[in-house]
Design an enzyme around this catalytic site. Structure first.
Site, mmCIF file in Angstrom:
data_model
loop_
_atom_site.group_PDB
_atom_site.id
_atom_site.type_symbol
_atom_site.label_atom_id
_atom_site.label_comp_id
_atom_site.label_asym_id
_atom_site.label_seq_id
_atom_site.Cartn_x
_atom_site.Cartn_y
_atom_site.Cartn_z
ATOM 1 C CG ASP A 127 -2.362 0.628 0.928
ATOM 2 O OD1 ASP A 127 -2.275 1.785 0.470
ATOM 3 O OD2 ASP A 127 -3.182 -0.038 1.264
ATOM 4 C CG HIS A 156 -4.439 2.492 -1.867
ATOM 5 N ND1 HIS A 156 -4.396 3.315 -0.740
ATOM 6 C CD2 HIS A 156 -5.917 2.279 -2.095
ATOM 7 C CE1 HIS A 156 -5.572 3.794 -0.516
ATOM 8 N NE2 HIS A 156 -6.450 3.042 -1.168
ATOM 9 C CD GLU A 214 -10.100 4.117 -0.874
ATOM 10 O OE1 GLU A 214 -11.208 4.689 -0.140
ATOM 11 O OE2 GLU A 214 -8.849 3.663 -0.500
#
Ligand code: TNX
Length: 767
Positions: free
Chosen positions: A202, A275, A338
């Site tokens: 991440d 990410h 995202e």
């Protein structure tokens, strides 16, 4: 054998779901069928295990270790049974479904049947059935004798409802070493969970060694600072610690092997294209700009993402080759959530690629990106699974979807013929608060109490029978932005993991929270023995305002468990002298402390409520428009309960409106001189919560004719907890009407832009 058939007949003919003594049979997840009998098997140092195949011994290893560690009993293997004290394990699994088992316990012997996984699970059931009775110690002439360890007689047939019973762990935001991960896997095994989703990469750290690209861990595995406190706090505060770590390939293989011995499949996650800051920090050439990029020290979503260039795909291909070689399971998780599109919008390369591939927008570019990866994995013999965003703009055949932003993504995927794992935030995010009690440790936000996890059923009713086949199961996720210590991992996980296990294993139509809760109370003894720092939220004392016409604020205390005694104190908590009987009358600003007791021992934490009284506190309030059902805990009274909402917010502290006005009238009971009116509001743009754009008040003496008292138009102020005041010339009134208007459209550049904002209000105060 005939005896076994008779027992099976009894089990199948017993009523569909008969409740048995929960304390005597505290098995979680609830077995498919359990038929209780009287009498106990005695487990002791003379007990032996007999298996019909030597190879089965590996299935008993964990059980033997657990019995040794928790009860001090060493179980030996034997070639043949001992009269009256044997656990027989048989690989005869005819008619037993995958992962299922049959277990027969009587005074003299235990018989367990199943395939390998079934036997492994049957022994975990057995472990949960062990009771240790210290009071039954045999009388002796000499010193103390060991306690009596028993297993209650019963017959069980058991099998899972879903084949994907998952639990996720984020090791990027915080890193946990190998031994912790193994313990996590053992907890999963205890609850018959079989899929470990390992979130290895991440923005805040890359945690898996890739031999071809050593900088991924050497650079991407470390950050120079980490945020302190909640990410919405201003100003931001950071520590200066060089933080990080990673797993070598040797360690990964060891963990995968260990998981396999516990019948757990490991699904690695390599996040892309968003990410991915840690990857970019190590190899900036994978970005759309030159960087430099830094491994993130704070939380959230970052605009720097992977650029869909040929060299990026070559890089990812090489990374995935090593990943696939390490993890024998069928699925590789490719993230996909995202991913902001700013960089792609401003990149000449991306724009010309979109033209060339005839992609209408950047969302389609992301599906094109996903398609490349899905195909890449298929060539390596693997299936891709990703967060539900990968569905947007079309999804390549064969890829599976993990539905986290609610169930909609999962529903759409199943309808389109993709396999689905349900993991909706509102039921499955164990990083959310599990108690509204003020003493909770810091969490990201949200509210997910045990009962809500328990209530989850992963198959949406809106799917056809055929579409339902695509729901593989359920998974809970443990993101670790706010979880840096292993004891806090335990706290956030337990006992919610127990509720999850029942949602994934048991027949959810038969789920019954109060029966679960009863089993859990005894099951806590096992967690105590295992020294697990589990949350005791279900003992918490909760308080709520109840109507009353005595002119005071009537505050009722309760616990979920009516057998507990509640004691309380006012002003200070040194001494709980008062046993709670009926609602407390609060007439002045003060603190109330309360806790739950069992047999004179405090079992809950101490709860504290701070009351700050004003003219409106405890008065009759009516709302013209109800708050949204999602944020209406406590109803209108919440606005005059003398308590301010807190931040980070919990749904239970605030009333929330979206696209609708707050319009409240308070009856002060008699004509009263007033000079100010205040509302307490919240600002949390990441959750789409904005301050009201206007706030006005009217007053009246008869409740029919109202005159305007004051108006305030406001500009949003970037303050989380905001008080808005209206000052009046001293006015005499019995009724006060308050109207507040939410922001109708979230401005561009903010999360949820273009949608109606939420307006959260915790209190209306009149002085
Ligand atoms: C959203 S769930 C994320 C994570 C955060 C989590 C916090 C998902 C696919 N993405 O990056 O850690 O919220 O609850």
């Amino acid at each position: 054998m005939t005896k076994r058939l008779l027992l099976l007949f009894l089990l199948f003919s017993s009523s569909l779901f008969a409740q048995y003594d929960a304390a005597r049979y505290p098995v979680i997840p609830r077995p498919y069928r359990l038929l209780p009998f009287s009498g106990d098997f005695h487990l002791n140092a003379q007990t032996v295990i007999v298996t019909d195949k030597k190879a089965l011994r590996k299935e008993t290893e964990l059980f033997r270790q657990q019995v040794k560690a928790l009860y001090g009993i060493e179980l030996a293997y034997s070639a043949k049974g001992k009269d009256g004290n044997t656990i027989f394990i048989s690989s005869d699994s005819s008619d037993i479904p995958p992962e299922g088992y049959q277990l027969f316990i009587n005074r003299n012997e235990i018989n367990l049947y199943g395939g390998n996984a079934g036997i492994f699970y049957g022994l975990q059931t057995l472990l949960q059935l062990i009771h240790e009775d210290v009071s039954k110690m045999y009388s002796s002439k000499g010193g103390p004798l060991p306690p009596v360890t028993t297993i209650p007689s019963c017959s069980i047939i058991d099998q899972p409802q879903f084949s994907w019973r998952g639990l996720h762990l984020d090791v990027s935001r915080h890193f946990f070493p190998k031994e912790n991960v193994k313990e996590y896997l053992r907890w999963m095994a205890l609850y018959k969970l079989n899929t470990f989703h390992w979130h290895l990469t991440d923005d805040q750290g890359w945690r898996i060694e890739i031999k071809k690209y050593p900088k991924l861990t050497a650079t991407g595995g470390w950050r120079n600072r980490t945020l302190i406190g909640h990410y919405t706090e201003t100003p931001e505060r950071y520590d200066t610690i060089h933080y990080g770590g990673f797993y070598t390939q040797e360690e990964i293989r060891e963990i995968v092997r260990y998981a396999d011995s516990l019948h757990i499949t490991v699904v690695p996650e390599i996040e892309m294209p968003g990410h991915a800051l840690a990857m970019l920090a190590a190899y900036p050439e994978l970005g759309c700009t030159e960087g430099p990029f830094k491994v993130a020290g704070t939380w959230g979503v970052f605009e720097d993402v992977l650029c869909p260039k040929p060299e990026t795909f070559t890089f990812l291909d090489n990374v995935l080759t090593e990943v696939c070689a390490l993890f024998p399971g069928k699925y590789v998780h490719i993230g996909g959530d995202e991913c902001p599109k700013e960089r792609w919008k401003n990149s000449a390369f991306c724009q010309s690629l979109m033209k060339e591939k005839k992609l209408k927008n950047e969302d389609e570019l992301q599906s094109w990106f996903t398609e490349q990866i899905v195909n890449m994995l298929q060539k390596k013999g693997k299936q891709a699974i990703g967060w539900d965003e990968i569905l947007e703009g079309g999804l390549a055949k064969g890829a599976a979807v993990m539905s986290w932003r609610g169930e909609e993504g999962g529903i759409a995927a199943a309808k389109a013929g993709h396999y689905v794992v349900m993991s909706p935030g509102a039921y499955c995010y164990f990083d959310h608060y599990q108690s509204a009690s003020p003493g909770e440790p810091l969490a990201i936000g949200g509210f997910l109490p045990l009962e809500k996890v328990y209530s989850y059923h992963p198959v949406p009713a809106s799917l056809s029978a055929e579409e339902k086949q695509f729901i593989l199961g359920v998974q809970a996720n443990l993101w670790t932005e706010y979880i840096g210590e292993w004891s806090k991992i335990q706290y956030m996980l337990f006992p919610r993991i127990a509720a999850l296990s029942e949602a994934g294993w048991s027949q959810t139509e038969e789920n019954d929270y109060s029966f679960f809760r009863k089993r859990l109370l005894t099951h806590f003894d096992l967690l105590d023995r295992m020294k697990i720092n589990y949350a005791k939220s279900i003992f918490d004392v909760s308080g709520r305002i109840v109507p009353g016409d005595n002119g005071a604020l009537n505050f009722a205390l309760s616990t979920q468990d009516s057998s507990l005694t509640i004691k309380y104190a006012m002003g200070s908590d040194d001494d709980f002298q008062n046993v709670y009987q009926s609602p407390l009358m609060i007439r002045q600003s003060q603190a109330i402390y309360a806790a739950a007791f069992r047999d004179g021992k405090q079992v809950s934490r101490t709860a504290r409520w701070d009351f700050s009284c004003n003219l409106a506190t405890g008065k009759i309030i009516t709302l013209r428009k109800a708050p949204s059902p999602s944020y209406n805990s406590g109803g209108a009274m919440k606005l005059v309960d003398g308590q301010s909402g807190t931040y980070p917010w919990k749904g239970s502290d605030w009333l929330g409106w979206s696209g609708d006005t707050l319009d409240a009238t308070i009856d002060l009971g008699k004509d009263t001189v007033i000079s100010s009116i205040r509302i307490r509001t919240l600002y949390d743009p990441s959750s789409w919560i904005w301050q009201p754009v206007s706030f006005e008040a009217w007053t009246s003496e008869d409740g029919i004719h109202f005159s305007p008292a004051a108006v305030s138009k406001t500009q949003p102020e970037k303050v989380s907890l905001k008080e808005m005041n209206l000052y009046l010339l001293r006015t005499k009134a019995r009724y006060v009407r308050v109207v507040a208007q939410p922001l109708s459209e979230i401005p561009a550049g903010n999360p949820g832009a273009g949608n109606a904002a939420w307006m959260f209000v915790s209190e209306i105060e009149v002085r």
